[in-house]
Design a protein around this motif. Sequence first.
Motif, short mmCIF file in Angstrom:
data_model
loop_
_atom_site.label_atom_id
_atom_site.label_comp_id
_atom_site.label_asym_id
_atom_site.label_seq_id
_atom_site.Cartn_x
_atom_site.Cartn_y
_atom_site.Cartn_z
N LYS A 39 10.28 -28.15 56.87
CA LYS A 39 10.04 -26.71 56.90
C LYS A 39 10.73 -26.09 58.11
CE LYS A 39 7.30 -26.65 53.31
NZ LYS A 39 7.67 -26.00 52.04
N SER A 40 11.47 -25.02 57.90
CA SER A 40 12.23 -24.41 58.98
C SER A 40 11.45 -23.26 59.62
CB SER A 40 13.57 -23.88 58.45
OG SER A 40 14.37 -24.97 58.01
N VAL A 41 11.58 -23.15 60.93
CA VAL A 41 10.89 -22.12 61.72
C VAL A 41 11.92 -21.17 62.28
CG1 VAL A 41 9.51 -21.70 63.78
CG2 VAL A 41 8.99 -23.66 62.31
N PHE A 42 11.62 -19.86 62.22
CA PHE A 42 12.49 -18.86 62.83
C PHE A 42 11.68 -18.07 63.84
CE2 PHE A 42 14.58 -14.57 62.73
CZ PHE A 42 15.72 -14.97 63.43
N ILE A 43 12.20 -17.97 65.06
CA ILE A 43 11.53 -17.28 66.16
C ILE A 43 12.40 -16.11 66.59
CG2 ILE A 43 10.55 -17.53 68.47
CD1 ILE A 43 10.80 -20.67 67.85
N TYR A 44 11.80 -14.93 66.70
CA TYR A 44 12.58 -13.75 67.10
C TYR A 44 11.68 -12.81 67.88
CZ TYR A 44 10.39 -11.19 63.19
OH TYR A 44 9.50 -10.59 62.34
N HIS A 45 12.26 -11.68 68.33
CA HIS A 45 11.52 -10.75 69.19
C HIS A 45 11.92 -9.32 68.86
CE1 HIS A 45 10.77 -14.35 71.69
NE2 HIS A 45 12.04 -14.62 71.44
N SER A 46 11.01 -8.57 68.25
CA SER A 46 11.31 -7.16 67.95
C SER A 46 11.42 -6.35 69.23
CB SER A 46 10.23 -6.58 67.04
OG SER A 46 10.22 -7.20 65.78
N HIS A 47 10.60 -6.67 70.23
CA HIS A 47 10.67 -6.01 71.54
C HIS A 47 11.16 -7.04 72.56
CE1 HIS A 47 7.29 -3.16 69.97
NE2 HIS A 47 8.48 -2.77 69.57
N ASN A 48 12.45 -7.33 72.48
CA ASN A 48 12.98 -8.49 73.21
C ASN A 48 12.98 -8.34 74.72
OD1 ASN A 48 15.39 -6.65 72.44
ND2 ASN A 48 16.20 -7.90 74.10
N ARG A 49 12.89 -7.12 75.24
CA ARG A 49 12.96 -6.94 76.70
C ARG A 49 11.58 -6.85 77.37
NH1 ARG A 49 18.10 -3.30 78.77
NH2 ARG A 49 19.73 -4.45 77.65
N GLU A 50 10.53 -7.07 76.63
CA GLU A 50 9.20 -7.06 77.24
C GLU A 50 9.13 -8.12 78.33
OE1 GLU A 50 6.21 -5.47 73.74
OE2 GLU A 50 6.72 -7.61 73.80
N SER A 51 8.70 -7.71 79.52
CA SER A 51 8.67 -8.62 80.67
C SER A 51 7.30 -8.54 81.35
CB SER A 51 9.80 -8.28 81.63
OG SER A 51 9.91 -9.25 82.65
N TRP A 52 7.23 -9.07 82.58
CA TRP A 52 5.96 -9.17 83.29
C TRP A 52 6.12 -8.68 84.73
CZ3 TRP A 52 8.75 -13.01 80.98
CH2 TRP A 52 8.30 -13.45 79.72
N ILE A 53 5.18 -7.92 85.21
CA ILE A 53 5.25 -7.36 86.56
C ILE A 53 5.41 -8.44 87.62
CG2 ILE A 53 3.92 -6.13 88.32
CD1 ILE A 53 2.88 -4.30 86.13
N PRO A 54 4.65 -9.56 87.58
CA PRO A 54 4.80 -10.58 88.63
C PRO A 54 6.18 -11.23 88.67
CG PRO A 54 2.73 -10.89 87.44
CD PRO A 54 3.54 -9.89 86.66
N GLU A 55 6.94 -11.13 87.57
CA GLU A 55 8.25 -11.77 87.52
C GLU A 55 9.39 -10.82 87.87
OE1 GLU A 55 8.24 -14.89 87.21
OE2 GLU A 55 6.20 -15.17 86.48
N LEU A 56 9.09 -9.55 88.12
CA LEU A 56 10.13 -8.57 88.41
C LEU A 56 9.99 -8.07 89.84
CD1 LEU A 56 9.92 -6.46 85.11
CD2 LEU A 56 11.47 -8.35 85.64
N THR A 57 11.11 -7.77 90.45
CA THR A 57 11.11 -7.25 91.82
C THR A 57 11.05 -5.72 91.79
OG1 THR A 57 13.54 -7.22 91.86
CG2 THR A 57 12.43 -9.20 92.70
N ALA A 84 16.44 -7.06 81.13
CA ALA A 84 17.51 -7.46 80.21
C ALA A 84 17.59 -8.96 80.00
CB ALA A 84 18.84 -6.93 80.72
N THR A 85 17.12 -9.74 80.98
CA THR A 85 17.25 -11.20 80.86
C THR A 85 15.94 -11.95 81.05
OG1 THR A 85 17.93 -11.23 83.18
CG2 THR A 85 19.68 -11.28 81.52
N LYS A 86 15.10 -11.52 81.96
CA LYS A 86 13.82 -12.19 82.17
C LYS A 86 12.77 -11.49 81.31
CE LYS A 86 12.64 -13.99 86.05
NZ LYS A 86 12.19 -14.25 87.46
N ASN A 87 12.57 -12.01 80.12
CA ASN A 87 11.71 -11.33 79.15
C ASN A 87 11.14 -12.34 78.17
OD1 ASN A 87 13.87 -11.74 77.22
ND2 ASN A 87 14.90 -10.01 78.21
#
Length: 391
Positions: free
Chosen positions: A184-202, A213-216
């Motif tokens: 069985k094949s699995v497909f993973i995707y992201h409709s809101h691909n740029r959603e990120s997290w405050i602790p990971e952003l400066t 754009a990249t850490k999401n």
Amino acid sequence: MKSINTAVETNKIIRFFQDLGTLTRIYLLLSFITFSVVFIIGALMHLQNKISIAPLSTINGTAATVPTTVFLDMMTTQIPVLEEAPTSTLSQKNISKFLFQILSGINPNNPKSLVALAIPGMERETPSLLYGGDAASSISPVEYNPPANVFQQGEIPSTTEESPPPVASEPTPINQLDENKGSKSVFIYHSHNRESWIPELTKVTNPDLAFDATKNVTLLGKRMKESFDKLGISATHSNKDYPSSVKDFTYPKSYQYSKLTVKEAFAANPKLSYLFDIHRDSQGRSKTTVTINKKDYAQIYFVVGEKNPNWEKNMEFAKKIHDKINEKYPGISRGIYGKNSNGNGEYNQSFSPNSSLIEIGGVENTLVESYRTIDILVEIIADVLKDAEKV
């Protein structure tokens, strides 16, 4: 002259009925009533087949929207011990408000809900709890549209090069599937691909600006694919960046963009069976984190699109994952919620009964906490796939 002719015809009809016997008149009247009833019932049945009934109108959705105090007051009428409650919510005013909101979708205490019904994309209905949570204390998933300029070039500085994404220490071990269990094949995707997290952003403290754009969330999808690969389960991951690849990108159309991605995935691999749209929620840390064995994990929400005609099958699929993951890691999943908004409400879930939108943690969780949850989520999904193969 015309009015005279009409009066004459009317008089003829009246005389005709007067000439009929009493039993005949009763028979004709009953025949007319019977025909009317049959016609009305037939019309209602036809409309029922045409209209997709959302779970909100069923006991699953409605019960979840009823405040706990209402249930307590209803129980008080039958259980004398509970009569010490100081106030009652079963007043004419409260009941009227509740019934009005259920029937119209308009919150009397929030006039903006009336405007939201008329303006596409503005609707923000409260998701209905379908399964797996406590309606009395459930915390629904929340989604806020970011400011229009947040995706403009220069608005989202990339932080990945300055601080590479961390990996979860001590990843949860995953039991290997048999070699013949990867069909069985699995497909993973992201409709809101740029959603990120405050602790990971400066320099980002506003939840509405926690996009990158990249850490999401595509990092979570990548981790998910790698975990499936280790199990010998065929998985494909799309990290497509819609803000930069779609001309005239607008955030409310995200699911239209991701729908094309899913179609492309099926064109490349018609054997796809399991679809996962991975997001993160917009709520704070206290509402999206659970501690298990002295480790913090990002909690999970499952979202079912009620506008999908076969939403029950998607809910059953989510239910299997929810039950298994909470049995092994209590509190990880906060439940399955249904949405039926004007803007979306289908979430690409009509492509497969084994399709699910999963919110991993919230805007204040860390990447490590989210990775931990991804590891055990894949472990559980692998078990669900193994059970499906047995069937």
